[in-house]
Write a protein that holds these residues in place. Structure first.
Motif, PDB file in Angstrom:
ATOM      1  N   PRO A  45       0.801  -1.216   0.000  1.00  0.00           N
ATOM      2  CA  PRO A  45       0.000   0.000   0.000  1.00  0.00           C
ATOM      3  C   PRO A  45       0.840   1.274   0.000  1.00  0.00           C
ATOM      4  CG  PRO A  45      -0.145  -1.100   2.140  1.00  0.00           C
ATOM      5  CD  PRO A  45       0.642  -1.992   1.225  1.00  0.00           C
ATOM      6  N   SER A  46       2.105   1.179   0.416  1.00  0.00           N
ATOM      7  CA  SER A  46       2.980   2.356   0.442  1.00  0.00           C
ATOM      8  C   SER A  46       4.435   1.913   0.519  1.00  0.00           C
ATOM      9  CB  SER A  46       2.668   3.233   1.660  1.00  0.00           C
ATOM     10  OG  SER A  46       3.046   2.564   2.856  1.00  0.00           O
ATOM     11  N   LYS A  47       5.338   2.840   0.222  1.00  0.00           N
ATOM     12  CA  LYS A  47       6.768   2.558   0.342  1.00  0.00           C
ATOM     13  C   LYS A  47       7.141   2.337   1.805  1.00  0.00           C
ATOM     14  CE  LYS A  47      11.342   4.131  -1.135  1.00  0.00           C
ATOM     15  NZ  LYS A  47      12.088   3.769   0.039  1.00  0.00           N
ATOM     16  N   GLU A  48       6.491   3.028   2.703  1.00  0.00           N
ATOM     17  CA  GLU A  48       6.798   2.878   4.124  1.00  0.00           C
ATOM     18  C   GLU A  48       6.502   1.463   4.614  1.00  0.00           C
ATOM     19  OE1 GLU A  48       6.556   6.889   2.887  1.00  0.00           O
ATOM     20  OE2 GLU A  48       4.904   5.447   2.832  1.00  0.00           O
ATOM     21  N   ILE A  49       5.375   0.931   4.207  1.00  0.00           N
ATOM     22  CA  ILE A  49       5.025  -0.445   4.604  1.00  0.00           C
ATOM     23  C   ILE A  49       5.980  -1.429   3.933  1.00  0.00           C
ATOM     24  CG2 ILE A  49       3.246  -2.236   4.427  1.00  0.00           C
ATOM     25  CD1 ILE A  49       1.214   0.038   4.975  1.00  0.00           C
TER      26      ILE A  49
END
Length: 126
Positions: free
Chosen positions: A75-79
């Protein structure tokens, strides 16, 4: 949030493809536990287009190897970044990967894998 993917291409000895698949199915579930929305791996079927460099040529695949192309959707680069830290530390991974990287029967050679993380450029959906 914008989706993020990790993509990879890796040669797998054809005679070990089924063994690799069984491990990859379990590995996919671990990635999903750490935040991946989806995990895909496909075996090359139509790899040559005149005027282009094929995956086979790019990774110098041998006659007895299949090309596996995969990607993991987050869902995101952070995840994704958090999953990339946590997944290798998961004790199940060591047990799943060890038979694949055994030097007596090398099934998965990370040194020959092409890999990268990607942000969205175009997303044409149904």
């Amino acid at each position: 949030m914008t989706n993020y993917i990790d993509g990879f291409v890796v040669p797998i000895p054809r005679i070990y493809l089924e063994e690799y698949k069984k491990a990859a199915e379990k590995i996919a579930e671990i990635w999903k536990e750490y935040g991946a929305l989806a995990y895909f791996e496909f075996v090359g079927d139509d790899l040559f287009l005149e005027g282009t460099t094929s995956f086979t040529d790019a990774i110098e695949a041998q006659e007895d190897e299949d090309i596996v192309f995969g990607w993991v959707l987050f869902p995101s680069k952070e995840i994704r970044d958090l999953a990339n830290k946590k997944v290798p530390e998961d004790p199940r991974m060591a047990a799943l990967v060890a038979p694949l990287i055994n030097s007596d029967k090398l099934i998965f050679d990370a040194g020959r894998m092409v890999y990268g993380g990607f942000t969205s450029l175009v997303a044409a959906k149904e």
